[in-house]
Design an enzyme around this catalytic site. Structure first.
Site, mmCIF file in Angstrom:
data_model
loop_
_atom_site.group_PDB
_atom_site.id
_atom_site.type_symbol
_atom_site.label_atom_id
_atom_site.label_comp_id
_atom_site.label_asym_id
_atom_site.label_seq_id
_atom_site.Cartn_x
_atom_site.Cartn_y
_atom_site.Cartn_z
ATOM 1 N N ALA A 77 0.927 -1.192 0.178
ATOM 2 C CA ALA A 77 -0.038 -0.094 0.051
ATOM 3 C C ALA A 77 0.671 1.421 -0.080
ATOM 4 O O ALA A 77 2.136 1.292 0.288
ATOM 5 C CB ALA A 77 -0.874 0.016 1.193
ATOM 6 N N ASP A 78 0.474 2.310 -0.463
ATOM 7 C CA ASP A 78 1.199 3.794 -0.266
ATOM 8 C C ASP A 78 -0.110 4.842 -0.182
ATOM 9 O O ASP A 78 -1.240 4.793 -0.560
ATOM 10 C CB ASP A 78 1.708 3.911 -1.658
ATOM 11 C CG ASP A 78 2.531 5.202 -1.685
ATOM 12 O OD1 ASP A 78 3.428 5.283 -0.839
ATOM 13 O OD2 ASP A 78 2.097 6.098 -2.069
ATOM 14 N N THR A 79 0.154 5.716 1.007
ATOM 15 C CA THR A 79 -0.628 6.486 1.204
ATOM 16 C C THR A 79 -0.014 7.982 0.962
ATOM 17 O O THR A 79 1.307 8.178 1.199
ATOM 18 C CB THR A 79 -1.054 6.726 2.917
ATOM 19 O OG1 THR A 79 -1.478 5.448 3.286
ATOM 20 C CG2 THR A 79 -1.863 7.594 3.169
#
EC number: 3.6.1.9
Length: 200
Positions: free
Chosen positions: A82-84
């Site tokens: 994931a990447d935020t």
């Protein structure tokens, strides 16, 4: 719920915590550090494309590691990455490099609305599925005491946009429209929807 056992390709304690709360069996996959700048933005790349690409790159890097001699001995499982990304005025506010950088970001966010996008990827060598959570966050007007105390806590230093909504910075958030867990770093709804497609 019947979730697959997977590898979490992230060192984020928040993502690990969310998966644990959901009852998703997983192990954290510690990947070798990448040389050069961490998650650089490509020239002219829109933030919406950037967050998808970086999450996908993390998943592909994890799959490549598992397929390499270094990954020998790991049993086959899906990989979750994931990447935020915190977005303000089409700028990406990454993790602050120092306290002054954290202060600069917090003052930019003060009294304003910004967007948080978290892209989630679940992948095996045979297929890759992805989803994105989009949340609008409105910060209250901050003052010097707020910013000083928050920076002194050390909390901003490993957070995109220099804040963690689940910590002390929750005091700054007047309103959100979207996913609280997405702002934390792993949106529960989108993650669950992807994982169900990999269930045994």
């Amino acid at each position: 719920m019947n979730f697959p056992r997977l590898y979490l390709a992230s060192a984020s304690p928040r993502r690990h915590e969310i998966l644990t709360q959901l009852g998703v069996p997983h192990d954290v996959l510690k990947l070798p550090a990448v040389a050069g700048e961490d998650e650089p933005r490509l020239p002219g790349e829109p933030p919406a494309d950037y967050v998808r690409r970086t999450a996908r790159d993390k998943a592909l890097r994890a799959l490549a590691y598992l397929a390499s001699p270094a990954g020998n001995g790991f049993e086959p499982r899906p990989v979750l990455a994931a990447d935020t990304t915190v977005i303000l005025d089409d700028d990406i506010l990454g993790k602050p490099v120092n306290v002054d950088d954290a202060r600069r970001m917090l003052w930019r966010l003060s009294g304003r609305e910004h967007e948080v996008r978290t892209a989630v990827v679940v992948a095996t060598p045979e297929r890759l599925l992805e989803d994105v959570s989009v949340t609008t966050v409105h910060f209250a007007k901050l003052n010097e005491a707020d910013v000083d105390a928050y920076c002194a806590s050390g909390e901003p230093m490993d957070k995109a946009g220099a804040y963690g909504i689940q910590g002390l910075a929750g005091l700054f958030v007047e309103h959100i429209a979207g996913s609280f867990t997405g702002v934390m770093g792993l949106p529960v709804f989108e993650t669950g929807r992807l994982l169900r497609r990999f269930a045994p």
